[in-house]
Write a protein that holds these residues in place. Sequence first.
Motif, PDB file in Angstrom:
ATOM      1  N   ALA A   1      34.418  49.272  45.848  1.00  0.00           N
ATOM      2  CA  ALA A   1      33.637  50.487  45.619  1.00  0.00           C
ATOM      3  C   ALA A   1      32.852  50.401  44.316  1.00  0.00           C
ATOM      4  N   HIS A   2      33.434  49.776  43.305  1.00  0.00           N
ATOM      5  CA  HIS A   2      32.757  49.622  42.020  1.00  0.00           C
ATOM      6  C   HIS A   2      31.561  48.673  42.108  1.00  0.00           C
TER       7      HIS A   2
ATOM      8  N   ASP B   1      46.796  44.771  46.134  1.00  0.00           N
ATOM      9  CA  ASP B   1      47.061  45.642  47.273  1.00  0.00           C
ATOM     10  C   ASP B   1      45.762  46.216  47.832  1.00  0.00           C
ATOM     11  N   THR B   2      45.861  46.924  48.944  1.00  0.00           N
ATOM     12  CA  THR B   2      44.687  47.459  49.624  1.00  0.00           C
ATOM     13  C   THR B   2      43.926  48.442  48.742  1.00  0.00           C
ATOM     14  N   LEU B   3      44.653  49.276  48.007  1.00  0.00           N
ATOM     15  CA  LEU B   3      44.001  50.256  47.139  1.00  0.00           C
ATOM     16  C   LEU B   3      43.198  49.573  46.052  1.00  0.00           C
ATOM     17  N   PHE B   4      43.753  48.473  45.510  1.00  0.00           N
ATOM     18  CA  PHE B   4      43.031  47.728  44.477  1.00  0.00           C
ATOM     19  C   PHE B   4      41.745  47.143  45.056  1.00  0.00           C
TER      20      PHE B   4
ATOM     21  N   GLY C   1      28.470  39.351  45.554  1.00  0.00           N
ATOM     22  CA  GLY C   1      29.035  38.787  46.775  1.00  0.00           C
ATOM     23  C   GLY C   1      30.547  38.665  46.662  1.00  0.00           C
ATOM     24  N   PHE C   2      31.249  38.962  47.765  1.00  0.00           N
ATOM     25  CA  PHE C   2      32.710  38.894  47.801  1.00  0.00           C
ATOM     26  C   PHE C   2      33.168  37.740  48.687  1.00  0.00           C
TER      27      PHE C   2
ATOM     28  N   GLU D   1      29.984  47.529  45.286  1.00  0.00           N
ATOM     29  CA  GLU D   1      29.222  47.435  46.530  1.00  0.00           C
ATOM     30  C   GLU D   1      27.745  47.805  46.366  1.00  0.00           C
ATOM     31  N   SER D   2      27.404  48.627  45.390  1.00  0.00           N
ATOM     32  CA  SER D   2      25.997  48.962  45.160  1.00  0.00           C
ATOM     33  C   SER D   2      25.361  48.064  44.115  1.00  0.00           C
ATOM     34  N   GLY D   3      26.070  47.006  43.735  1.00  0.00           N
ATOM     35  CA  GLY D   3      25.554  46.100  42.719  1.00  0.00           C
ATOM     36  C   GLY D   3      25.991  46.546  41.345  1.00  0.00           C
ATOM     37  N   ILE D   4      25.363  45.992  40.328  1.00  0.00           N
ATOM     38  CA  ILE D   4      25.650  46.357  38.946  1.00  0.00           C
ATOM     39  C   ILE D   4      24.332  46.695  38.266  1.00  0.00           C
TER      40      ILE D   4
END
Length: 280
Positions: A224-225, A215-218, A248-249, A227-230
């Motif tokens: 968010a987890h 879903d959108t929330l997932f 990359g997504f 987007e700034s990398g790991i």
Amino acid sequence: MTQNIELDLADYVVAEIAVVDGAGAVVHCNRKWEETAKTGGLLPKQPGWNYIAECEAAIQRGCDVAEILAGLRAVLQGELPSFVATYACPFNGLYHWFQVLISVAEIKGTRHAILMHVDVSAMQRDALTGLPNRAMFDAQLHLALSLAQETGSRTGIIIVDMNNLKFLNDKHGHHIGDEALKGLALELKNKAGPDCVATRIGGDEFGVVLPVNYDTLFARRVRAHFESGITCSIGPAQHPIFVSASVGFALYPDDGTTSSDLFRSADKSMYAHKRGASVA
């Protein structure tokens, strides 16, 4: 007495064990077989169920068991004394690898076959990080895409590429590079969460298969987890070594409808992230 003890012991074996007659009907099975059949929706049909028929149905579902079916028939027909093979099959939304061992048994003068299924999915894991390997990533992505296409749902992948692994190896040694890969793998698994399948697909590259029909929330949470990398740190607390990775997504069907399309799109997204990180 000995036979009863052996049948009782079979109930405590982690493998699924069954005896089938010449027509493929299951005439006896252990507790693990019954549990797996129940979980997979293969509850016995009155007056019973047929292993050969279930194999034929599994082939239609995408299980690669044609070789198993041929081996069973060869054993039942006396062409082979035994048969061993490994096959992949989707089960409960995840791909699993099973090894099946088939041997002949004479019961009351009639030829039967004893089948033992063992889940050997652990063999499809990367020895260093413990994550599933590239074969598992490919199989899981294929399964997710098939389910998404059938149900009109969504899925996708995340590609994660570790930054500066060669520099770490050259400066600190390969044992530090290995520790960095293990630390990054753990961080990736934690960020992805239990609904995703996080894998090491080779070298310094990792891949995550998103669940079907998220879903959108997932999607927002996962992005968010990542987007700034790991990042993670290894080594002693007083002299930590910081490790980072670019991400990359690629989402189905927005960024592609095949595994190769999604992989190219995620790769492109990841390298754009890597360039942005290097500039920053």
